[in-house]
Design an enzyme around this catalytic site. Structure first.
Site, PDB file in Angstrom:
ATOM      1  CD  GLU A 156      -3.190  -0.924   2.015  1.00 60.82           C
ATOM      2  OE1 GLU A 156      -3.016  -0.275   3.062  1.00 60.82           O
ATOM      3  OE2 GLU A 156      -4.273  -1.442   1.712  1.00 60.82           O
ATOM      4  CD  GLU A 315      -4.373  -6.042   2.412  1.00 61.98           C
ATOM      5  OE1 GLU A 315      -5.105  -5.398   3.198  1.00 61.98           O
ATOM      6  OE2 GLU A 315      -3.166  -5.818   2.279  1.00 61.98           O
TER       7      GLU A 315
END
Ligand code: GLA
Ligand code: ZN
Length: 675
Positions: A156, A315
């Site tokens: 991320e 995710e």
């Protein structure tokens, strides 16, 4: 079009998620249990090593990868493949202690202290060197493992750094961009204003919070630079991996519509786009249907960055997260629906954060497949296992893709420019919401849409919607003209074509860069409405559309007036127009009119363009995946009521039922129809 499987070694969709055995090395019983339970849940992949640096290299130059290779072996023996992360998402304490320059500097110029994650200086040579070293070691141990199917670069990416190194790189970036000519930059940023002219690139600082926060050009270039620098860093990891393991594809997990990075630039460096999806479902500000539609928008934005292959849902939380304002659990059945939505939109994976809840620290209450309870009879575990079994039934669809005839232009650059407009109302600019509302209307019409940047190329579509395209990149106006000439249906709205890529206003009328000619209108003023203000547009057929937030007054040079304002001093003047030009049509919607009316216009455009639409009950989301002559239709019931969908033919692979006519979908239901 041929099927393009992302993971030829894996049978079926990838089903798995983040797995952190390094947190449980003192509990071999639990590690054993993990494998047993993964198999029960139909898990075939594990994402390892996302934050494992301090275990891989407990002190500088001392390594420990045995736990990793043991885990990969064990998983592989049990039919579970590995997505392996590079550990650069968080740094061990020894590294920050010895090399503090690896830590980021904030927008007041303060160096961070050690801790947290995702907070390294992307320019730091030491950081890059240390990462390179640990990646080499990682590859030595695990790079040839037969279970390895993908590299997951860092984690991320996000944030910014204001350290002296980054400032220097920023100055070099600007010098390069403006041909080493400071007068070009001064002109592009309109720096004579407030005496802001620079004498040299060396004088330019980033937008420090207590410094230059009033230069729009600076703001925008800083954002572009941050993307450029982050991408440059990411490329350094990718380059190494490609040298060492050229056959293993790479991805990094995006955060949907995260505003700090232009993901489209980063996606070009990746083999596959993947992202982490955590919508706040069951909230109190929108309906469940709307939440799901918004999440669909995010999926499609991700998918559209690489249209010719599937993307990955890297995710998601099967139950709940721990960082939303209110962490509500997904209601029974929603996990399945949510996962099917990802596949419907073109994902070839359903992955979770995470496999097992940790015992302590920041994410101890974040949802996982396996709870602190530890058993396989929890609601969440059973839902995950149920999905695992169902994925097997639809594995034929792996490698198929979604094809769209309509495109929505949605840009990071444009978004940054709009967010920075000093004018209008900060509360109601709502660029993303407006784009989502438009996407929603297409979804409800059963028309597949890609969501692309204005300069991604849109000639191959039949319908293009360009909402609030405030900033025009070079060539976009010309492409719009060519698009309409060849028969395209184009729609633009208020706030189109005000500025160029440096945010300098066009002279001679908005929409600029020649678009007043294409649309046949010139926008003279834009009025910002208070939420309690009232106006509406009266259409030629007598119908009325409410207007909110923005209304432009238009001079019509050469277009049909479709609707006029009903109130205020501009009552009776044009609000919505259309110009038939060569084989196509250019619509201009001068005000934020109701979604219902927008949908009617979209339907008219679809009919003119010969693009098929569907009659869907409210709450039903529809997508179609194809390749190799095979077609799979996904129907999702994003609502709490039973819905009847007409004109469905084929076999529902999820339950074997043959449908010839009406498909009944219960609350949160989903069907995958093979034609
Ligand atoms: C992100 C991170 C994960 C985890 C989850 C929690 O997506 O990548 O490591 O922190 O958030 O939702
Ligand atoms: Zn820095």
């Amino acid at each position: 079009m041929e099927k393009k499987s992302l993971f030829p070694a894996v049978k079926g969709f990838l089903h798995g998620g983040d797995y952190n055995p390094e947190q449980w090395l003192d509990r071999p019983d639990i590690l054993k249990e993990d494998i047993k339970m993964m198999k029960k849940a139909g898990i075939n992949s594990a994402t390892l090593g996302v934050f494992s640096w301090s275990v891989y290299e407990p002190s500088e130059g001392k390594y420990n990868f045995k736990w990793l290779t043991d885990t990969m072996d064990n998983l592989y023996k049990n039919g579970i493949y590995t997505v392996l992360a590079t550990p650069s998402g968080a740094r061990p304490a020894w590294l920050d202690e010895k090399y503090p320059e690896a830590m980021r500097v904030d927008n007041y110029g303060h160096r961070n202290h050690h801790g947290f994650r995702h907070n390294h200086c992307m320019s730091s040579p030491v950081y890059r060197e240390k990462v390179e070293n640990i990646i080499k070691k990682l590859v030595e141990c695990a790079g040839n493992h037969p279970g390895l199917v993908m590299w997951h670069i860092s984690n991320e990416f996000g944030g910014e750094c204001y350290c002296p190194l980054c400032i220097k790189r920023f100055q070099e970036y600007l010098a390069d961009k403006f041909d080493n000519d400071i007068s070009k930059l001064n002109h592009a940023w309109w720096n004579t204003f407030w005496s802001h002219n620079y004498n040299s690139f060396g004088q330019i600082e980033p937008p420090f919070a207590n410094g230059e926060i009033t230069s729009l050009g600076l703001d925008l270039e800083w954002k572009r630079f941050t993307t450029w620098n982050m991408t440059d860093y990411m490329k350094s990891e990718i380059k190494l991996l490609k040298e060492l393991t050229p056959e293993i594809p790479v991805t990094t997990n995006f955060m949907g519509l995260y505003g700090g990075l232009d993901y489209r630039v980063m996606a070009e460096e990746l083999d596959v786009v993947s992202w982490d999806s955590y919508p706040a479902l069951h909230n109190q500000w929108e309906t469940f249907t709307e939440s799901m539609e918004n999440n669909s928008f995010d999926h499609v934005t991700m998918r559209s960055m690489k249209k010719d292959k599937p993307f990955m849902l890297m995710e998601s939380a099967p139950g709940l997260v721990n960082w939303q304002q209110y962490n509500k659990v997904k209601r029974p059945g929603v996990h399945r629906l949510f996962s099917m939505q990802a596949l419907a939109c073109g994902s070839d994976t359903v992955q979770y954060f995470q496999w097992r809840k940790g015992r302590g620290s920041f994410e101890q209450y974040h949802g996982a497949v396996t709870d602190h309870l530890g058993t396989d009879d929890t609601r969440i575990f059973k839902e995950v296992a149920g999905l695992g079994a169902e994925l097997g039934k639809i594995s034929k669809a792996v490698g198929t893709v979604v094809k769209a005839k309509a495109a929505l232009l949605y840009d990071w650059d444009n978004r940054w420019a709009i967010e920075d407009i000093k004018g209008l109302s900060n509360e109601t600019k709502k660029y993303t919401e407006t784009c989502r509302d438009i996407y929603r209307q297409f979804l409800r019409l059963g028309i597949e849409m890609d969501i692309i940047a204005s300069d991604s190329g849109f000639m191959d579509y039949d319908i293009v919607i360009a909402p609030m395209l405030y900033m025009l990149r070079p060539g976009v106006a010309d492409e719009m003209k060519a698009f309409v000439e060849k028969g395209g249906q184009l729609l633009a709205t208020y706030l189109t074509g005000y500025v160029d890529i440096n945010q300098l206003c066009y002279l001679g009328g908005f929409p600029g860069d020649g678009l007043t000619g294409l649309f046949g209108v010139t926008s003279e003023e834009i009025d910002t409405l208070y939420p309690s203000d009232h106006n509406a547009a009266l259409f030629k057929d007598g119908s009325i559309a409410e207007i909110k937030d923005y209304a432009e007054t238009l001079r019509v040079n050469d277009a049909k007036v479709l609707a006029s304002y009903m109130e205020d001093f501009y009552k009776g003047t044009p609000a919505v127009t259309a110009r038939d030009y060569k084989k196509g049509t250019a619509y201009y919607v001068g005000a934020r009119i109701s979604n219902e009316k927008m949908q009617e216009i979209f339907l008219e455009m679809a009919e003119k363009a010969g693009v098929e639409h569907k009659e869907l009950p409210l709450g039903i989301e529809y997508h179609k995946r194809t390749a190799d002559g095979e077609t799979y239709e996904f129907y999702l019931n994003n609502s709490e009521e039973t819905k009847m969908v007409k004109n469905v033919t084929g076999t529902n692979l999820l339950n074997g039922e043959k449908i010839n006519g009406v498909l009944e979908l219960g609350k949160y239901g989903a069907a995958v129809i093979e034609l």
